[in-house]
Design a protein around this motif. Sequence first.
Motif, PDB file in Angstrom:
ATOM      1  N   TYR A  59       0.829  -1.196   0.000  1.00  0.00           N
ATOM      2  CA  TYR A  59       0.000   0.000   0.000  1.00  0.00           C
ATOM      3  C   TYR A  59       0.872   1.259   0.000  1.00  0.00           C
ATOM      4  CZ  TYR A  59      -4.191  -2.793   0.795  1.00  0.00           C
ATOM      5  OH  TYR A  59      -5.229  -3.676   0.654  1.00  0.00           O
ATOM      6  N   TRP A 100     -13.099  -3.496  -2.568  1.00  0.00           N
ATOM      7  CA  TRP A 100     -11.818  -2.796  -2.587  1.00  0.00           C
ATOM      8  C   TRP A 100     -11.921  -1.400  -3.182  1.00  0.00           C
ATOM      9  CZ3 TRP A 100      -8.116  -5.358  -0.007  1.00  0.00           C
ATOM     10  CH2 TRP A 100      -8.303  -6.729   0.182  1.00  0.00           C
ATOM     11  N   PHE A 102     -12.135   1.466  -2.050  1.00  0.00           N
ATOM     12  CA  PHE A 102     -11.332   2.525  -1.420  1.00  0.00           C
ATOM     13  C   PHE A 102      -9.968   2.690  -2.095  1.00  0.00           C
ATOM     14  CE2 PHE A 102      -9.635  -1.215   0.672  1.00  0.00           C
ATOM     15  CZ  PHE A 102      -8.288  -0.918   0.842  1.00  0.00           C
ATOM     16  N   MET A 106      -6.927   6.548  -3.007  1.00  0.00           N
ATOM     17  CA  MET A 106      -5.759   6.707  -2.139  1.00  0.00           C
ATOM     18  C   MET A 106      -4.984   7.920  -2.634  1.00  0.00           C
ATOM     19  SD  MET A 106      -4.696   2.740  -1.329  1.00  0.00           S
ATOM     20  CE  MET A 106      -4.222   2.302  -3.010  1.00  0.00           C
ATOM     21  N   MET A 400     -14.420  -1.382   5.178  1.00  0.00           N
ATOM     22  CA  MET A 400     -13.174  -1.163   4.442  1.00  0.00           C
ATOM     23  C   MET A 400     -13.005   0.309   4.077  1.00  0.00           C
ATOM     24  SD  MET A 400     -12.913  -4.638   2.125  1.00  0.00           S
ATOM     25  CE  MET A 400     -11.200  -4.440   1.669  1.00  0.00           C
ATOM     26  N   GLU A 401     -14.091   0.989   3.765  1.00  0.00           N
ATOM     27  CA  GLU A 401     -14.016   2.410   3.449  1.00  0.00           C
ATOM     28  C   GLU A 401     -13.627   3.215   4.685  1.00  0.00           C
ATOM     29  OE1 GLU A 401     -13.941   5.962   1.575  1.00  0.00           O
ATOM     30  OE2 GLU A 401     -14.147   4.002   0.607  1.00  0.00           O
ATOM     31  N   SER A 404      -9.966   2.967   5.370  1.00  0.00           N
ATOM     32  CA  SER A 404      -9.170   3.089   4.147  1.00  0.00           C
ATOM     33  C   SER A 404      -7.815   3.754   4.371  1.00  0.00           C
ATOM     34  CB  SER A 404      -9.954   3.843   3.071  1.00  0.00           C
ATOM     35  OG  SER A 404     -10.283   5.148   3.512  1.00  0.00           O
ATOM     36  N   THR A 405      -7.770   4.857   5.123  1.00  0.00           N
ATOM     37  CA  THR A 405      -6.479   5.538   5.299  1.00  0.00           C
ATOM     38  C   THR A 405      -5.558   4.763   6.227  1.00  0.00           C
ATOM     39  OG1 THR A 405      -7.393   6.937   7.060  1.00  0.00           O
ATOM     40  CG2 THR A 405      -7.446   7.814   4.810  1.00  0.00           C
ATOM     41  N   THR A 407      -5.615   1.382   6.282  1.00  0.00           N
ATOM     42  CA  THR A 407      -5.174   0.296   5.408  1.00  0.00           C
ATOM     43  C   THR A 407      -4.083   0.764   4.461  1.00  0.00           C
ATOM     44  OG1 THR A 407      -7.385  -0.702   5.491  1.00  0.00           O
ATOM     45  CG2 THR A 407      -5.936  -1.401   3.715  1.00  0.00           C
ATOM     46  N   SER A 408      -4.240   1.935   3.883  1.00  0.00           N
ATOM     47  CA  SER A 408      -3.221   2.476   2.976  1.00  0.00           C
ATOM     48  C   SER A 408      -1.957   2.857   3.718  1.00  0.00           C
ATOM     49  CB  SER A 408      -3.762   3.700   2.238  1.00  0.00           C
ATOM     50  OG  SER A 408      -3.915   4.803   3.115  1.00  0.00           O
TER      51      SER A 408
END
Length: 583
Positions: A59, A100, A102, A106, A400-401, A404-405, A407-408
């Motif tokens: 990511y 996925w 999101f 990014m 997941m949304e 998101s930040t 996860t990234s």
Amino acid sequence: MEGLNRAVCHVDVLIVGGGPVGLITAIQLAKFGHSGSIAVIEKHLKSSQDQYGRAITLYPRSSEILDQLGLADELAQECFACRSTVSYDKDGNEVQGRGWYFMENMKDTQWDFALVLRQKYQEEIFRRRLNELGVKLEAAVELIQVNVDDAVQQGDYKITAVTKNRMTGEDQTIMCKYLVGADGGRSFVRRTLDIPFNGSTTEDKWVRIDGIIETNMPKSRVYGSIESPAHGNVLWAALDHAATRIGFAFTAERQKQYPDFNEAAAIAEATASVKPFTLKFHQVHWFTVYSVGQRVARNFFTKDCVFLAGDACHTHSSGAAQGMNTGIHDACNLGWKLSMVLDGLASPSLLNTYESERLPNIQKLINYDKDISRLMTMQLPSGWKGDPNADPNEILGIVMEEASTFTSGLSIAFDLNDLNVMGSFESSFNPMPVSPGQRGPDVHLQKPGTNEATRLHKETPNNARFYIVVFSGEPKHTSPSLRNFSECLEGSKILSDARLPISWLTIPAKSGPSAFELLGIMPFGKLFYDEEQTAHLRYGIGIERGGVMVLRPDGWVGTSTALNEDAVVELEAYFKSVLLIDS
């Protein structure tokens, strides 16, 4: 290290595990000047373990920190750069905003995509770089014994490790100051030191299969999902070298159909999982079936000399594709700290921040992963208080949304400590966009003279040095403050000490033909223009007042001060608390 050929050898650091986490840790130490004092061992011969499978996705934040180590460009040359996603319902209809999705949003980074490259190829790149730095990965060499002498002070040879060469049968004794266990979920280092590995493994099983495929799926070269009634939320991931990964839940009911789960069974289940679309494998590269669980080691740093990193100290499902990312974050948090301690630039107490910074973020991931893994197997999260008839696929998209930040990796932050200190800087913006303990954003700048475009991360590589970045704002407003700061700086023995790992940058919110004429003084270190003022804006710095940001070697913000004569005193106090400085 050549010393491994002797009966007893001494190294500063022994790294156990030749996967990405161990390799990146070793690369950092070698890059920072310790190539002659580290050893890296791997239990398996890479020729026998170079499978296609395992981790695939990096990511943005992982790519950023690898970029600042000079490792990301080669990965990008070979990867599948994924910026598109798709979700299909059980009937093959495209569904917006789920799965996925999101990943298409990014932002705030040059690496605004999922860098998809199978671990096999990543490891090849990392091994080459390590070899270029003069360090050889020793394989097949197995760690068989570890003893820590608590009577020996930290920083001396506290650890006696015994290894066995699995090819020759010869034993080797290694005396080391520090040991890094990057030896996977079944870590020998963790087990032999009796470090509890808390958590659980569920009865859920998942299948992953990679290969060259043919399909009638409308959008196939993407990161996608298929909402299968029988196989859960099916992962569809376009891979490097034109391959594809398919992953799905393998229920107990379906397991009963296969006394022996072989390649033919994996193909049959994969084909069923993507219905109503067709699937044909031209070549299978790899497949696996595994249990889903979440576990965290009680300690990431123990006995003042032993570290755990990557899967050795935390395991979770592959649902959010975080495995390699978390390991890379571990390695890059540890590498520069360990290097500074070895060089005598920082107190050994700095090493305690490895666990205190990484453990809370891992626990956050584990809690998130528990929800993700249940939703991907068509189960609502444990303790769910919403509609009991809610569609898990819809809830999955929301979860997941929301994450998101995280996860990234772009919102991963650390609590305040000796490294992350609130200073006197007051942002012109509310809330403040960037605070100590948060990632230092990559912003676009221009080089003086040529006005070539560059980026802050490019100009602040991770060389185990701190960067003091003076955002000088609009000089017509900030010139008096700049002069006062400069005059006070001249009297600072600490901040002008070339022996300390500190570099300087100056970023004015205007360009000009001459840095001196623009500022009225000589710039602090290298100068880069922020003519469009986007860098000042992203860091929350008003052009009428300016400000000073300290970036840690790993790219997180250490502290921030106002741009005035008191800033020098603040900066001195900050570095006195972090570095070993002669008074």
